[in-house]
Design a protein around this motif. Structure first.
Motif, PDB file in Angstrom:
ATOM      1  N   MET A 199      35.966  62.705  37.816  1.00 23.27           N
ATOM      2  CA  MET A 199      36.526  61.069  37.300  1.00 23.27           C
ATOM      3  C   MET A 199      36.669  60.994  36.083  1.00 23.27           C
ATOM      4  O   MET A 199      37.428  60.131  35.567  1.00 23.27           O
ATOM      5  N   PHE A 200      37.489  61.864  35.219  1.00 21.28           N
ATOM      6  CA  PHE A 200      37.504  61.769  33.520  1.00 21.28           C
ATOM      7  C   PHE A 200      39.436  61.847  33.831  1.00 21.28           C
ATOM      8  O   PHE A 200      40.224  61.489  33.282  1.00 21.28           O
ATOM      9  N   ILE A 201      39.335  62.770  35.117  1.00 17.18           N
ATOM     10  CA  ILE A 201      41.029  62.965  35.167  1.00 17.18           C
ATOM     11  C   ILE A 201      41.783  61.313  35.999  1.00 17.18           C
ATOM     12  O   ILE A 201      42.782  61.145  35.877  1.00 17.18           O
ATOM     13  N   GLU A 202      40.676  60.749  36.524  1.00 16.12           N
ATOM     14  CA  GLU A 202      41.399  59.392  36.914  1.00 16.12           C
ATOM     15  C   GLU A 202      41.237  58.320  35.909  1.00 16.12           C
ATOM     16  O   GLU A 202      42.183  57.458  36.207  1.00 16.12           O
ATOM     17  N   GLU A 203      40.606  58.362  35.081  1.00  8.45           N
ATOM     18  CA  GLU A 203      40.830  57.417  33.487  1.00  8.45           C
ATOM     19  C   GLU A 203      42.030  57.623  32.611  1.00  8.45           C
ATOM     20  O   GLU A 203      43.105  56.746  32.473  1.00  8.45           O
ATOM     21  N   LEU A 204      42.214  58.761  33.239  1.00 13.23           N
ATOM     22  CA  LEU A 204      43.801  59.000  32.345  1.00 13.23           C
ATOM     23  C   LEU A 204      45.185  59.382  33.402  1.00 13.23           C
ATOM     24  O   LEU A 204      45.829  59.027  32.962  1.00 13.23           O
ATOM     25  N   SER A 205      45.104  58.886  34.442  1.00 13.02           N
ATOM     26  CA  SER A 205      45.867  58.712  35.240  1.00 13.02           C
ATOM     27  C   SER A 205      47.490  57.629  34.962  1.00 13.02           C
ATOM     28  O   SER A 205      47.924  58.329  34.999  1.00 13.02           O
ATOM     29  N   PRO A 206      46.449  56.724  34.463  1.00 12.52           N
ATOM     30  CA  PRO A 206      47.778  55.963  34.004  1.00 12.52           C
ATOM     31  C   PRO A 206      48.339  56.262  32.954  1.00 12.52           C
ATOM     32  O   PRO A 206      49.715  56.086  33.169  1.00 12.52           O
ATOM     33  N   ILE A 207      48.308  56.871  31.977  1.00 11.24           N
ATOM     34  CA  ILE A 207      48.757  57.895  30.704  1.00 11.24           C
ATOM     35  C   ILE A 207      49.559  58.777  31.512  1.00 11.24           C
ATOM     36  O   ILE A 207      50.989  59.037  30.603  1.00 11.24           O
ATOM     37  N   PHE A 208      49.278  59.581  32.151  1.00  8.43           N
ATOM     38  CA  PHE A 208      50.334  60.331  32.612  1.00  8.43           C
ATOM     39  C   PHE A 208      51.381  59.513  33.750  1.00  8.43           C
ATOM     40  O   PHE A 208      52.407  60.012  33.387  1.00  8.43           O
ATOM     41  N   LYS A 209      50.626  58.802  34.381  1.00  9.85           N
ATOM     42  CA  LYS A 209      52.010  58.105  35.026  1.00  9.85           C
ATOM     43  C   LYS A 209      52.901  57.645  34.245  1.00  9.85           C
ATOM     44  O   LYS A 209      54.255  57.297  34.255  1.00  9.85           O
ATOM     45  N   GLU A 210      52.907  56.707  33.017  1.00  9.26           N
ATOM     46  CA  GLU A 210      54.180  55.815  32.277  1.00  9.26           C
ATOM     47  C   GLU A 210      54.568  57.232  31.440  1.00  9.26           C
ATOM     48  O   GLU A 210      55.801  56.624  31.146  1.00  9.26           O
TER      49      GLU A 210
END
Length: 71
Positions: A1-12
């Protein structure tokens, strides 16, 4: 769940690494984007990265207010 919240940051970070890291550094150093050295650099960078199309004009018509006359 925590990784899903940070995925937009990693995509950018992956798609635009220079812009992302520049924003991260400017936020950490609390640089004001309206100050002169940063503002002039942003203006130069944005003008070199701008597209060839004119904003606000689509299909030969301006998107702003237009004057009409009623008889």
């Amino acid at each position: 769940m925590f990784i899903e919240e940070l995925s937009p940051i990693f995509k950018e970070l992956v798609h635009h690494p220079v812009s992302f890291l520049g924003g991260l550094v400017s936020g950490a150093l609390r640089l004001n984007l309206a100050d002169d050295p940063v503002k002039t650099w942003l203006d130069q960078h944005l003008s070199s990265c701008s597209t060839t199309s004119t904003p606000g004009v689509q299909n030969g018509k301006a998107s702003g207010p237009q004057q009409i006359s009623i008889d």
